[in-house]
Design an enzyme around this catalytic site. Structure first.
Site, PDB file in Angstrom:
ATOM      1  N   ASP A   7       6.979  -4.065 -13.747  1.00 44.08           N
ATOM      2  CA  ASP A   7       6.475  -3.051 -12.631  1.00 44.08           C
ATOM      3  C   ASP A   7       7.670  -2.057 -13.025  1.00 44.08           C
ATOM      4  O   ASP A   7       9.013  -2.527 -13.418  1.00 44.08           O
ATOM      5  CB  ASP A   7       7.045  -3.735 -11.173  1.00 44.08           C
ATOM      6  CG  ASP A   7       7.098  -3.039  -9.775  1.00 44.08           C
ATOM      7  OD1 ASP A   7       6.801  -1.487 -10.263  1.00 44.08           O
ATOM      8  OD2 ASP A   7       6.557  -3.995  -8.693  1.00 44.08           O
ATOM      9  N   GLY A   9       0.670  -1.505  -0.337  1.00 46.43           N
ATOM     10  CA  GLY A   9       0.012   0.543   0.077  1.00 46.43           C
ATOM     11  C   GLY A   9       0.426   1.572   0.217  1.00 46.43           C
ATOM     12  O   GLY A   9       0.209   2.358   0.977  1.00 46.43           O
ATOM     13  N   SER A  22       5.392  -5.499  -2.057  1.00 47.20           N
ATOM     14  CA  SER A  22       5.818  -3.846  -1.936  1.00 47.20           C
ATOM     15  C   SER A  22       5.643  -2.835  -0.644  1.00 47.20           C
ATOM     16  O   SER A  22       7.085  -3.135  -0.708  1.00 47.20           O
ATOM     17  CB  SER A  22       3.626  -3.026  -2.423  1.00 47.20           C
ATOM     18  OG  SER A  22       3.818  -1.481  -2.352  1.00 47.20           O
ATOM     19  N   GLY A  41       0.410  -6.568  -8.636  1.00 47.43           N
ATOM     20  CA  GLY A  41      -1.034  -7.101  -7.686  1.00 47.43           C
ATOM     21  C   GLY A  41      -1.157  -8.362  -8.584  1.00 47.43           C
ATOM     22  O   GLY A  41      -2.326  -8.514  -8.084  1.00 47.43           O
TER      23      GLY A  41
END
Lengths: 411, 342
Positions: free
Chosen positions: B288, B114, B190, B319
């Site tokens: 990414d 997040g 992340s 994700g």
């Protein structure tokens, strides 16, 4: 089982992992009536059948967001009323509507900004095709408020259907006073809205969601009058028909038979629809009767028997000669003393004789098709039966269960 | 501008299943609305939009969960465990005995992603993921609800991670095996991956055992613009300027991205030479834009003589592991399982 159904472009790689194929099968079992399971687990309520629509809304939202400055974006996020984020479809819709309000407004000054956002939410949620209105979400507005007071009328492109690249020209109608509704003028957008509302209403009726249908049909009335000419007439009739379905106002049985007969003849001559329907039906009957020697047509829509001369002639001319032809004609009771059905039968018999087709006729009087039952027809062994019904079954909608009964009798 | 958006939407749509595309795009758009240019964040709306799920002591698909608040640190952890066979025991959480006296049951301390700002241990996407981890790796998962920025900047997240690791080690009911100890691993995606690294460093320094690190497209960066950042900017759900915003929100004010929290092996980085650092599994998604930093991280670990395995998933976007509808997901699960079992 459903593997073949899956659209291959949805999957990024062609997997050879055996474990993956099982999971794929599970995830691609489309339960079209239900919520997508993968999303449900993640807290989102998205119907499998709405998936493409939701994707489109996302793209739309992104595009609209692209043209708004970051400041405006954050402001919008704070100002918008977010109803149910789980329901992705309607949340996206509300964001799109909200964003379309942003560029035209000086956000600090306008006291209507709040209400306009809400109004557009209502607008789009009522008009949206899926129309699964979250019952807690939309405050039920009186219909007239929805329509003219909307400050910004963007036609949210109705997804999944037809009009993909709708030009998104915002129509702007800002009322002078809060009480004075302003009438919309842009008829092109309204025209499309009208069509979509009609379709959505029809769908709602089919799904027996009469509350929604009622709300929509009220809208149609307004939209229809904004249209010129033919569109207006058709829409009005359509709307009236829908309204009759919704409110169950079925017309009682019609008028004087002599008059209607005359009207029928003229209609038959002038308008191709009925002729075409007869033609197509006859084709189908001919095909079904190919090679058969004893045939029997049961006609639910006897009326003037205008369909049958053509069939008789076609049968007379078919290679191998005509079959022996039986016709059972069904019609409503006549209002005068004449036996209308018999008369029609006589005329057809005379025609049949001139073209050498063995012809037998029986007339049946029935108030409603639902009053019939199979034993009345005296089906004989060895004969091929065709049941003919042109523009009649819809009249049975007034009686619940009538259609089912008639279809059963037919089979 | 609008035109390029279209192109990007089409590109990313081609490489992920539709569900995944919708899910991640939805996050992307929502997050765009929550970040403010002045660096503040619409926290209330974020929490409202985030789909959250409660813990559930009744097993679902063989996994149950419960929340524990550590009074000392007021830290919340959500613990996920595999359900026993005995149905009558369901709903009752036994916190006295070790997990097993014979078998080794790994305990994965998980830090959700997040970008240090979004999500929580009880976010539906992470709750689901942790449950899958339990089943796949036959492990216990402890998901840490670390404090997030911009309200709590560096080093809060690391402090909370460190506290969680110690908490895990001190629970008698997380012990297993004949040696009756806690077999602890760190994992995160992340920003969680970034946290896992830093917690592992501290653990190595202070002699707290961590048996392995699993980093899922971890969040690293630096002042320099790498080739992958330029090439993939805006193409697969992520824009560089968004990344910049999150670093500005996390790092101490006035700092730049060469801060060692962000650029771990950069000019201000810390050497891991001679440190008893755990073996690492680093998963890099080929689409990414941060991959150059992540690959640089892998190289850095190797340079310091640390054991590292790189799992490079060429066609994966960020994700990819939220939904089990693609091969990358299954590949990942297998790799993690092997990593922990060995």
């Amino acid at each position: 089982m459903k593997r073949d159904h899956v659209n291959p472009e949805n999957f990024s790689s062609s997997g050879s992992c055996s474990s993956s194929s099982k999971a794929k099968m599970w995830s691609c079992e489309p339960d079209d009536a239900g919520v997508d399971e993968l999303f449900a687990v993640l807290g989102y309520n998205v119907k499998s059948s709405d998936m493409a629509e939701v994707a489109q809304k996302i793209e739309q939202l992104e595009e609209v967001m692209g043209s708004v400055q970051q400041d405006g974006l954050s402001q919008l996020a704070s100002d918008t009323v977010h109803y149910n984020p789980s329901d992705l479809s309607s949340w996206l819709e509300s964001m799109i509507s909200g964003l379309n309000t942003v560029p035209e407004f000086d956000s600090s000054s306008d006291p209507f900004l709040e209400s306009s956002t809400i109004t557009s939410i209502d607008n789009s949620s009522v008009n949206s095709r899926a129309a699964q209105m979250n019952p807690t979400a939309s405050p039920p507005p009186p219909p007239k408020q929805l329509h003219p007071q909307a400050k910004k009328l963007k036609t949210s492109p109705y997804l999944g259907n037809s009009v993909g690249g709708l030009p998104s020209e915002p129509v702007f109608a800002r009322p002078v006073e809060s009480a004075r509704p302003v009438v919309l003028v842009d008829s092109q957008e309204n025209g499309v809205r009208l069509v979509h509302t009609l379709m959505a209403c029809a769908e709602a009726v089919q799904q027996e969601n009469f509350k929604l249908a009622e709300a929509l049909v009220k809208n149609i009335g307004f939209l229809a009058v904004s249209q010129p000419g033919a569109m207006r007439k058709v829409a009005t009739y359509f709307a009236e028909a829908l309204a009759r379905r919704i409110y169950r106002l079925y017309p009682s049985n019609p008028q004087d038979s002599a008059f209607t007969d005359l009207l029928q003849m003229h209609f038959y001559e002038t308008c191709p629809y009925l002729k075409f329907a007869h033609f197509t039906a006859n084709q189908a009957i001919l095909e079904a009767f190919a090679g058969k020697n004893r045939v029997h047509v049961i006609d639910f829509s006897m009326k003037q028997g205008m369909q049958w001369p053509a069939l008789l002639q076609a049968l007379a001319l078919r290679p191998g000669g005509p079959p022996s032809f039986r016709l059972t004609g069904i019609g409503p009771p006549s209002h005068d003393d004449t036996d209308h059905l018999q008369e029609v039968g006589w005329k057809l018999a005379q025609l049949a004789e001139t073209i050498n087709v063995e012809f037998e006729y029986r007339g049946f009087v029935a108030n409603s098709l639902a009053d019939l039952n199979a034993s009345m027809f005296d089906i004989r062994e060895g004969e091929t039966v065709a049941v003919n019904s042109i523009f009649d079954l819809h009249q049975l909608l007034a009686r619940p269960g009538a259609i089912e009964k008639v279809l059963q009798v037919g089979s | 501008m609008a035109g390029s958006n279209e192109v990007n939407a089409n590109e990313s749509k081609r490489v992920v299943p539709l569900n995944t595309w919708i899910l991640i795009s939805n996050f992307k758009l929502a997050y765009n609305m929550l970040r403010r240019p002045d660096g503040t964040f619409n926290r209330d709306l974020n929490e409202f939009l985030d789909r959250k799920v409660p813990a559930n002591a009744i097993p679902v698909d063989g996994v149950y969960s419960f929340d524990v608040v550590d009074r000392a640190t007021s830290l919340l952890n959500r613990v996920y465990m595999a359900a026993g066979e005995n149905e009558t025991q369901w709903g009752i959480v036994e916190l006295e005995k070790p997990l097993s006296e014979t078998e080794i049951v790994p305990v994965i301390v998980f830090f959700h992603g997040g970008s240090f700002v979004h999500s929580s241990a009880n976010s539906a996407i992470y709750d689901t993921f942790c449950r899958r981890l339990v089943s796949t790796c036959k492990a216990v998962v402890v998901s840490v609800n670390y404090r997030r920025s911009p309200e709590h900047r560096y080093p809060c997240a690391y402090d909370d991670g460190w506290a969680a690791l110690n908490w895990v080690h001190s629970r008698s009911w997380l012990r297993s095996g004949k040696d009756n100890k806690v077999y602890a691993y760190l994992a995160g995606d992340s920003s969680g991956g970034n946290i896992a690294h830093h917690v592992a460093v501290r653990a190595a320094e202070e002699n707290v055992e961590v048996l392995g690190n699993i980093l899922l497209h971890p969040l690293f960066g630096g002042q320099e613009r790498t080739e992958s950042e330029n090439r993939l900017d805006g193409k697969y759900f992520v824009k560089i300027q968004d990344r910049d915003w999150y670093w500005r929100a996390y790092l101490p004010e006035g700092e730049d991205r060469d801060h060692p929290a962000c650029n771990v092996f950069g000019p201000r980085g810390r050497s891991l030479e001679g440190l008893k650092f755990p073996k690492s599994l680093v998963v890099v998604a080929g689409l990414d834009l941060l991959q150059d930093w992540q690959l640089g991280y892998v190289d850095g670990l190797k340079k310091y003589g640390q054991e590292v395995k790189l799992l490079y998933l060429e066609k994966a976007t960020i994700g990819f592991y939220f939904l089990p509808n693609n091969d990358h997901f299954h590949c990942l699960m297998d790799e993690m399982k092997n990593f922990i079992e060995s």
